[in-house]
Design an enzyme around this catalytic site. Structure first.
Site, PDB file in Angstrom:
ATOM      1  N   GLU A 294      65.263  58.612  42.881  1.00  0.00           N
ATOM      2  CA  GLU A 294      65.868  57.240  43.026  1.00  0.00           C
ATOM      3  C   GLU A 294      67.404  56.988  43.347  1.00  0.00           C
ATOM      4  O   GLU A 294      68.337  57.115  42.034  1.00  0.00           O
ATOM      5  CB  GLU A 294      65.523  57.170  41.205  1.00  0.00           C
ATOM      6  CG  GLU A 294      66.009  55.576  40.817  1.00  0.00           C
ATOM      7  CD  GLU A 294      66.442  55.551  39.359  1.00  0.00           C
ATOM      8  OE1 GLU A 294      65.657  56.351  38.388  1.00  0.00           O
ATOM      9  OE2 GLU A 294      67.590  54.614  38.469  1.00  0.00           O
TER      10      GLU A 294
ATOM     11  N   ARG B 265      73.990  50.487  42.937  1.00  0.00           N
ATOM     12  CA  ARG B 265      75.432  50.458  42.813  1.00  0.00           C
ATOM     13  C   ARG B 265      76.384  50.506  43.475  1.00  0.00           C
ATOM     14  O   ARG B 265      77.668  50.206  43.586  1.00  0.00           O
ATOM     15  CB  ARG B 265      75.715  51.702  41.378  1.00  0.00           C
ATOM     16  CG  ARG B 265      74.973  51.547  40.165  1.00  0.00           C
ATOM     17  CD  ARG B 265      74.614  52.156  39.272  1.00  0.00           C
ATOM     18  NE  ARG B 265      73.862  52.953  38.296  1.00  0.00           N
ATOM     19  CZ  ARG B 265      74.027  53.863  37.542  1.00  0.00           C
ATOM     20  NH1 ARG B 265      74.400  54.245  37.282  1.00  0.00           N
ATOM     21  NH2 ARG B 265      72.496  53.566  36.880  1.00  0.00           N
TER      22      ARG B 265
ATOM     23  N   THR C 130      69.089  50.670  39.612  1.00  0.00           N
ATOM     24  CA  THR C 130      69.294  49.135  39.365  1.00  0.00           C
ATOM     25  C   THR C 130      69.877  48.941  39.801  1.00  0.00           C
ATOM     26  O   THR C 130      69.915  47.569  40.437  1.00  0.00           O
ATOM     27  CB  THR C 130      71.050  49.913  39.762  1.00  0.00           C
ATOM     28  OG1 THR C 130      71.505  51.444  39.393  1.00  0.00           O
ATOM     29  CG2 THR C 130      71.701  49.048  38.833  1.00  0.00           C
TER      30      THR C 130
ATOM     31  N   LYS D 214      60.620  52.941  32.191  1.00  0.00           N
ATOM     32  CA  LYS D 214      62.101  54.211  31.264  1.00  0.00           C
ATOM     33  C   LYS D 214      62.651  53.360  30.093  1.00  0.00           C
ATOM     34  O   LYS D 214      62.125  52.313  29.617  1.00  0.00           O
ATOM     35  CB  LYS D 214      63.084  53.704  32.832  1.00  0.00           C
ATOM     36  CG  LYS D 214      64.392  54.016  32.469  1.00  0.00           C
ATOM     37  CD  LYS D 214      65.585  53.493  33.931  1.00  0.00           C
ATOM     38  CE  LYS D 214      65.668  54.661  34.836  1.00  0.00           C
ATOM     39  NZ  LYS D 214      66.786  55.074  35.741  1.00  0.00           N
TER      40      LYS D 214
HETATM   41  O1  LIG Z   1      73.381  55.125  34.438  1.00  0.00           O
HETATM   42  C1  LIG Z   1      73.314  56.868  34.015  1.00  0.00           C
HETATM   43  C2  LIG Z   1      72.347  56.646  35.038  1.00  0.00           C
HETATM   44  O2  LIG Z   1      71.025  55.878  35.267  1.00  0.00           O
HETATM   45  C3  LIG Z   1      71.980  58.023  34.912  1.00  0.00           C
HETATM   46  O3  LIG Z   1      72.579  58.991  33.447  1.00  0.00           O
HETATM   47  P1  LIG Z   1      73.483  59.720  32.634  1.00  0.00           P
HETATM   48  O4  LIG Z   1      73.998  60.061  34.134  1.00  0.00           O
HETATM   49  O5  LIG Z   1      73.592  60.206  32.158  1.00  0.00           O
HETATM   50  O6  LIG Z   1      72.000  60.995  33.774  1.00  0.00           O
HETATM   51  C1  LIG Z   2      70.045  53.518  34.302  1.00  0.00           C
HETATM   52  C2  LIG Z   2      68.591  52.723  35.797  1.00  0.00           C
HETATM   53  O1  LIG Z   2      68.024  52.830  34.759  1.00  0.00           O
HETATM   54  C3  LIG Z   2      69.415  52.886  36.450  1.00  0.00           C
HETATM   55  O2  LIG Z   2      70.387  52.327  36.804  1.00  0.00           O
HETATM   56  O3  LIG Z   2      68.472  51.891  37.228  1.00  0.00           O
END
Ligand SMILES: O=C[C@H](O)COP(=O)(O)O
Ligand SMILES: CC(=O)C(=O)O
Length: 210
Positions: free
Chosen positions: A40, A44, A68, A128
């Site tokens: 994934e 960002r 994201t 999710k």
């Molecule tokens: O924003 C965080 C990501 O989606 C994943 O979370 P994490 O860094 O706690 O694994």
């Molecule tokens: C945090 C997350 O699920 C995303 O950035 O898609």
């Protein structure tokens, strides 16, 4: 590819924010070597879209999607660059509509019963849970199993090797996402070997849950 198929690819879904598109292929290869065939790649960072494009063209055995994804424009950009599926931290009419229009799987983020209902009532039964540990973690997923027995989740946010087995032990959890499997330090040092090692160790730890 359906969202169910996406969530059954691997028990671990690496959530990646790439600083440089040059790291895309070495990272994808390191994950594959470690037994993980899904990425994934979040939008960002500016490198995200290009990384999706490079990997989807060069490594068909790696299933690459975007994360994201916040609106229709992000969704379309991701698909134009080769994303086979899309994850979002949240859920919106706009995202669901775009998923139908493009016929590309959307795995929306939910954190409350009302959001689960919005997803379910629109046919999105694979979601999710974000941010997983803050939203209630294991306990909220167990509770969602009561009113929403057909829903399946990919908890993400605060998941790591010390709690992933708890999540995966739940019937309504198919996989779990996280950034821990691709440590920032490894990326900084371009230590892709270490990432393969971490994947192998993680997959061994969760063996028996797969
Ligand atoms: O924003 C965080 C990501 O989606 C994943 O979370 P994490 O860094 O706690 O694994
Ligand atoms: C945090 C997350 O699920 C995303 O950035 O898609």
């Amino acid at each position: 590819m359906t969202s169910e198929a996406v969530m059954k690819l691997s028990p671990i879904v690496p959530v990646i924010a790439l600083e440089s598109e040059e790291d895309a292929l070495p990272l994808a290869k390191a994950l594959l070597e470690g037994g993980i065939n899904i990425m994934e790649i979040t939008l960002r960072t500016p490198a995200g879209l290009k990384a999706i494009e490079v990997i989807s063209k060069a490594l068909p055995q790696m299933h690459v999607g975007a994360g994201t994804v916040l609106n229709a424009s992000d969704f379309k950009d991701a698909v134009d660059h080769g994303a086979a599926f899309v994850f979002s931290p949240g859920i919106s009419e706009e995202l669901m509509q775009t998923s139908w229009e493009l016929d590309v799987a959307l795995i929306p983020g939910v954190a409350t019963a009302s959001e689960v209902m919005l997803a379910k009532n629109n046919g999105f039964e694979h979601c999710k849970l974000f941010p997983a540990t803050l939203a209630g973690g294991f306990e909220i997923l167990k509770a969602f199993g009561g009113p929403f027995p057909s829903m399946r989740f990919c908890p993400t946010g605060g998941v790591n090797l010390s709690n992933i087995n708890d999540f995966l032990s739940l019937e309504n959890v198919l996989c779990a996402g996280g950034s821990w499997i691709v440590p920032k330090q490894c990326m900084k040092e371009k230590d892709f070997k270490q990432i393969t090692t971490l994947c192998i160790e993680a997959m061994q730890t969760i063996k028996g849950k797969i």
